[in-house]
Scaffold this motif. Sequence first.
Motif, PDB file in Angstrom:
ATOM      1  N   GLU A   1       7.749  -3.194  17.074  1.00 19.94           N
ATOM      2  CA  GLU A   1       6.762  -2.820  16.968  1.00 19.94           C
ATOM      3  C   GLU A   1       6.351  -2.917  15.776  1.00 19.94           C
ATOM      4  O   GLU A   1       5.157  -3.352  15.272  1.00 19.94           O
ATOM      5  N   PHE A   2       7.171  -2.848  14.779  1.00 20.37           N
ATOM      6  CA  PHE A   2       6.899  -3.156  13.417  1.00 20.37           C
ATOM      7  C   PHE A   2       6.575  -4.699  13.033  1.00 20.37           C
ATOM      8  O   PHE A   2       5.641  -4.802  12.230  1.00 20.37           O
ATOM      9  N   ARG A   3       7.193  -5.466  13.810  1.00 14.04           N
ATOM     10  CA  ARG A   3       6.818  -6.843  13.630  1.00 14.04           C
ATOM     11  C   ARG A   3       5.571  -7.198  14.250  1.00 14.04           C
ATOM     12  O   ARG A   3       4.661  -8.013  13.478  1.00 14.04           O
ATOM     13  N   LYS A   4       5.145  -6.425  15.210  1.00 21.75           N
ATOM     14  CA  LYS A   4       3.738  -6.781  15.910  1.00 21.75           C
ATOM     15  C   LYS A   4       2.659  -6.259  14.710  1.00 21.75           C
ATOM     16  O   LYS A   4       1.546  -6.963  14.766  1.00 21.75           O
ATOM     17  N   ARG A   5       3.010  -5.005  13.968  1.00 23.71           N
ATOM     18  CA  ARG A   5       2.094  -4.674  12.981  1.00 23.71           C
ATOM     19  C   ARG A   5       2.082  -5.494  11.734  1.00 23.71           C
ATOM     20  O   ARG A   5       1.305  -5.527  10.861  1.00 23.71           O
ATOM     21  N   ASP A   6       3.186  -6.647  11.834  1.00 25.99           N
ATOM     22  CA  ASP A   6       3.239  -7.476  10.453  1.00 25.99           C
ATOM     23  C   ASP A   6       3.746  -6.452   9.364  1.00 25.99           C
ATOM     24  O   ASP A   6       3.594  -6.839   8.332  1.00 25.99           O
TER      25      ASP A   6
ATOM     26  N   ASP B   1       0.886  -1.305   0.055  1.00 20.54           N
ATOM     27  CA  ASP B   1       0.132   0.061   0.057  1.00 20.54           C
ATOM     28  C   ASP B   1       0.721   1.204  -0.070  1.00 20.54           C
ATOM     29  O   ASP B   1       0.502   2.254  -0.400  1.00 20.54           O
ATOM     30  N   GLU B   2       2.087   1.265   0.489  1.00 23.49           N
ATOM     31  CA  GLU B   2       2.801   2.357   0.755  1.00 23.49           C
ATOM     32  C   GLU B   2       4.382   1.833   0.782  1.00 23.49           C
ATOM     33  O   GLU B   2       4.648   0.695   1.313  1.00 23.49           O
ATOM     34  N   LEU B   3       5.265   2.798   0.536  1.00 25.92           N
ATOM     35  CA  LEU B   3       6.604   2.602   0.781  1.00 25.92           C
ATOM     36  C   LEU B   3       7.408   3.638   1.634  1.00 25.92           C
ATOM     37  O   LEU B   3       6.945   4.689   1.071  1.00 25.92           O
ATOM     38  N   TYR B   4       7.994   3.341   2.816  1.00 17.35           N
ATOM     39  CA  TYR B   4       8.522   4.160   3.617  1.00 17.35           C
ATOM     40  C   TYR B   4      10.066   3.924   3.686  1.00 17.35           C
ATOM     41  O   TYR B   4      10.360   2.940   3.731  1.00 17.35           O
ATOM     42  N   VAL B   5      10.740   5.155   3.672  1.00 12.10           N
ATOM     43  CA  VAL B   5      12.239   5.113   3.628  1.00 12.10           C
ATOM     44  C   VAL B   5      12.682   5.855   4.586  1.00 12.10           C
ATOM     45  O   VAL B   5      12.346   7.181   4.576  1.00 12.10           O
ATOM     46  N   ASP B   6      13.888   5.367   5.213  1.00 14.22           N
ATOM     47  CA  ASP B   6      14.706   6.216   5.997  1.00 14.22           C
ATOM     48  C   ASP B   6      16.127   5.977   5.672  1.00 14.22           C
ATOM     49  O   ASP B   6      16.785   5.139   6.567  1.00 14.22           O
ATOM     50  N   ILE B   7      16.753   6.691   5.022  1.00 13.31           N
ATOM     51  CA  ILE B   7      18.103   6.380   4.394  1.00 13.31           C
ATOM     52  C   ILE B   7      18.776   7.827   4.492  1.00 13.31           C
ATOM     53  O   ILE B   7      18.246   8.995   3.870  1.00 13.31           O
TER      54      ILE B   7
ATOM     55  N   ALA C   1       9.137   8.408  13.261  1.00  9.45           N
ATOM     56  CA  ALA C   1       7.896   8.738  13.986  1.00  9.45           C
ATOM     57  C   ALA C   1       6.578   9.072  12.983  1.00  9.45           C
ATOM     58  O   ALA C   1       5.499   8.464  13.263  1.00  9.45           O
ATOM     59  N   ARG C   2       7.074   9.568  11.827  1.00  9.68           N
ATOM     60  CA  ARG C   2       6.010   9.812  10.662  1.00  9.68           C
ATOM     61  C   ARG C   2       5.698   8.294  10.175  1.00  9.68           C
ATOM     62  O   ARG C   2       4.518   8.044   9.981  1.00  9.68           O
ATOM     63  N   ILE C   3       6.482   7.534   9.964  1.00  6.35           N
ATOM     64  CA  ILE C   3       6.242   5.853   9.513  1.00  6.35           C
ATOM     65  C   ILE C   3       5.454   5.304  10.375  1.00  6.35           C
ATOM     66  O   ILE C   3       4.416   4.569  10.107  1.00  6.35           O
ATOM     67  N   LEU C   4       5.827   5.506  11.645  1.00 10.46           N
ATOM     68  CA  LEU C   4       5.060   4.844  12.840  1.00 10.46           C
ATOM     69  C   LEU C   4       3.403   5.255  12.698  1.00 10.46           C
ATOM     70  O   LEU C   4       2.874   4.416  13.147  1.00 10.46           O
ATOM     71  N   ARG C   5       3.279   6.368  12.497  1.00  8.47           N
ATOM     72  CA  ARG C   5       1.880   6.781  12.468  1.00  8.47           C
ATOM     73  C   ARG C   5       0.773   6.150  11.377  1.00  8.47           C
ATOM     74  O   ARG C   5      -0.305   5.969  11.678  1.00  8.47           O
ATOM     75  N   THR C   6       1.499   5.968  10.383  1.00  5.51           N
ATOM     76  CA  THR C   6       0.702   5.256   9.398  1.00  5.51           C
ATOM     77  C   THR C   6       1.130   3.909   8.704  1.00  5.51           C
ATOM     78  O   THR C   6       0.176   3.181   7.891  1.00  5.51           O
ATOM     79  N   ALA C   7       2.041   2.974   9.116  1.00  8.57           N
ATOM     80  CA  ALA C   7       2.557   2.090   8.533  1.00  8.57           C
ATOM     81  C   ALA C   7       1.555   0.967   9.128  1.00  8.57           C
ATOM     82  O   ALA C   7       1.033   0.728  10.288  1.00  8.57           O
ATOM     83  N   ASP C   8       1.335  -0.196   8.393  1.00 11.26           N
ATOM     84  CA  ASP C   8       0.409  -1.127   8.392  1.00 11.26           C
ATOM     85  C   ASP C   8       1.024  -2.663   7.810  1.00 11.26           C
ATOM     86  O   ASP C   8       2.074  -2.637   7.249  1.00 11.26           O
ATOM     87  N   GLU C   9       0.327  -3.797   7.768  1.00  9.63           N
ATOM     88  CA  GLU C   9       0.906  -4.891   7.395  1.00  9.63           C
ATOM     89  C   GLU C   9       1.029  -4.877   5.780  1.00  9.63           C
ATOM     90  O   GLU C   9       1.655  -5.816   5.322  1.00  9.63           O
ATOM     91  N   LYS C  10       0.484  -4.044   5.066  1.00  7.86           N
ATOM     92  CA  LYS C  10       0.764  -3.589   3.614  1.00  7.86           C
ATOM     93  C   LYS C  10       1.863  -2.757   3.261  1.00  7.86           C
ATOM     94  O   LYS C  10       1.973  -2.201   2.264  1.00  7.86           O
ATOM     95  N   SER C  11       2.607  -2.366   4.438  1.00  3.64           N
ATOM     96  CA  SER C  11       3.668  -1.150   4.115  1.00  3.64           C
ATOM     97  C   SER C  11       5.067  -1.834   4.075  1.00  3.64           C
ATOM     98  O   SER C  11       5.270  -2.910   4.757  1.00  3.64           O
TER      99      SER C  11
END
Length: 793
Positions: A432-437, A369-375, A396-406
């Motif tokens: 936290e990311f793992r819990k959201r899959d 659904d979306e691709l997030y990058v921190d590089i 913090a921006r990524i954590l606000r919107t990321a889900d299992e299809k990110s």
Amino acid sequence: MKKDYKKLELDKILDLLSQNAYCDVCRERIKKIKPSFDIDTVRTEIAKTDDAFTLSSKFGTPKFYNIKDICFGAKRAQQGSSLSLRELMDIGMFLREVSGLDEWYSQCSGIQTSLTEYFEQLSVNKHLENMITNAIISEEELADSASPQLAAIRRSIQRKSLAVRERLDKLIKSQSTQKYLQESLVTMRDGRFVVPVKTEYKSEISGLVHDTSATGATLFIEPMAVVEANNEIRVLQIEEQKEIERIIKEMSELVGSFAEPMINDYEIVLMLEIYFAKANLGAKMKAVTPVITDKPCFNLIRARHPLIDKDKVVPISLELGNDYSSLIVTGPNTGGKTVSLKTAGLLVLMAMCGMMIPASENSVIGMFDELYVDIGDEQSIEQSLSTFSSHMTNIARILRTADEKSLIMLDELCSGTDPVEGSALAVSILDEFRKRDCKVIATTHYQEVKMYAIKTDNVENASCEFDIKTLRPTYRVIVGMPGKSNAFAISSKLGISSDIIDNAKELVSTEDKRFEEVVQSLEKTRQELEKLKSSAAAEQKKSKEITEQLKAERDQLEKDKEKELQDVRSKAASIIEEVRFQGDLMLEELERLRKQKESADFAQKVKGARSHINSSVNGMYDTANPIMQKKIDHYVLPRPLKVGDTVRLADLNKEGTLLRLPDSKNMCFVQVGAMKTKTKLENLRLVEEKKESKKQPTPSKVGKKLVSNFSRKSGMELDIRGMLGDDGVMEVDRFIDSCLLSGISVITIIHGKGTGALRSAVQQYLRKNPHVKSFRDGAYGEGEAGVTVAELE
């Protein structure tokens, strides 16, 4: 473009893609392409790119031009405006491109692709294309062929201009007027022919003054003698301009009547150019069409970063979203961690833009659904952000919107702060990311993060391989193995003293040392397994090559066997024909003896003939048994042979039955299977245990049957009865060629008796043919004068 996509350098890929387009408008559209997160759209776009690649591979890329945007001009023409010649020329070039695309696709007839509907929608307008092409020379000039009236007007202008020039030429060449002229030439002012006159002689030449030189020393005067002619030229020029405006108006109206289909064609042409640009870029990258799945995952096989030189880039294989949702990549600095991360993210974005990816076949790209990058380092003085602060703001921006299809890509997670706190924070964020899959690829140097990946389900380690011997990275990614930072080895290579490095090693905690030793042991084991795997692969390859070589040799032996059999058949046919020919000679000899039976020396002749026949028969047996004799050992028969004894032929190593005892020349007849052969007594070995002999056909019947069947099946006779002389000779010529190719040496030509003309023509041809050794009329029982028997070289 989103900042995340720019970090993965999608903008550079689109710039690279735009370089494969020809049209400026198309290039701009390519740079604005955005990734799609709809699976149907992505699959459709990928399929169109793949079809463009297939068509280009088979038929070459169609010709595209740098066409201009014709939509605005077409709409103006539709509203009744007259277009400029420049606008009409642009429309003409566009129509030529449409015609070219239609003609190119005509060679692909019968091939249905996802691009077929675009090509079929193109509306070719040859009439308007030819009208514009033939009428317009440049953006300032129409051709004479634009209309018959325009051509006539221009011819009139040319004639009258020529007449005016002739009159003025006479004037300036006149001795009486030359002294009044500044120069002896004719020029033009305000579209009228004039002559340059010195100011002081103004009154000497009557006419109209049209201009003065900059110095005032020269007046440009139109002599009264040509005023009327100049007026006529001027009128014609006005008519010419009106005709030009009429032609332009007519063409503009025609453009307006086709405005809608042309605007539609323009959009189609741009889309086709984009798809073929994608295909051409894919060919240059040696890219493939990935498998698109709706599951948020990817499996990249031997993937290459498209912005790195293809001769230098090291392919990597990465997988995410199937067996694990998080991949922790570790290894030394400059070892390829960030490049690996960027490669995966960029190839996912390329697929979502409908592009082929530089990887191997069967690579899979799933839908996110979306691709997030921190590089990279995003510290900002204006915003009072340090490196760590900028990374945390982004996460913090990524954590606000990321889900299992990110899909989340994190480089050096939580670096730039206290290692103890940074590693703890990194583990907490990853958990936290793992819990959201969420699907996460992260690079790090923290030991705690490596341990977290080892202990936690659905999280996997990966390492960028480092050659400890050369102290150089190999840029290979090894999934399932944590990597070492190799800071001590790299520092030593860069000049840090061994004392400092030894002291640093002492400061490392016991637990960390134990972990490093475990990692080192695992790495050693992995390298050994790699060597074993490589060795097994090499052996398998070698075995395959040997198998293929043996198969090739077997196939060659089969071919040689077939060739030998064909040669044997050919030789057998030749031998049989030779036997038949010798038999014919014998019959002829017998017939001759029959006619001479009343003569006094008949008995002597019969005896001589019998001797000759026996010699011929012996020769035929030698011919029929052309096998190289083996070296015969000193064998002594245990007893004299008897008819019916089982014997073995030493040269053939075959057993047979003795049919006839040795003659005066020590030659015996032996039956071997269905074949009779004549051989010397020294070649026979007595087989003591007699074998049951099968009943053999009588020699005469066998021989007769062989000859009869061969003659009937092989066609050694040619029947040309009823043909004219030339036709018969042509058939004989073809027949002889065929027999020579088959190795046949004796032929029979049946021409009948009749008037004898056909017989004469055939025998005359045989005399001249270099391949005919001899020929004769048929003997008694063969057809006599109705046939000709020939022996070939």
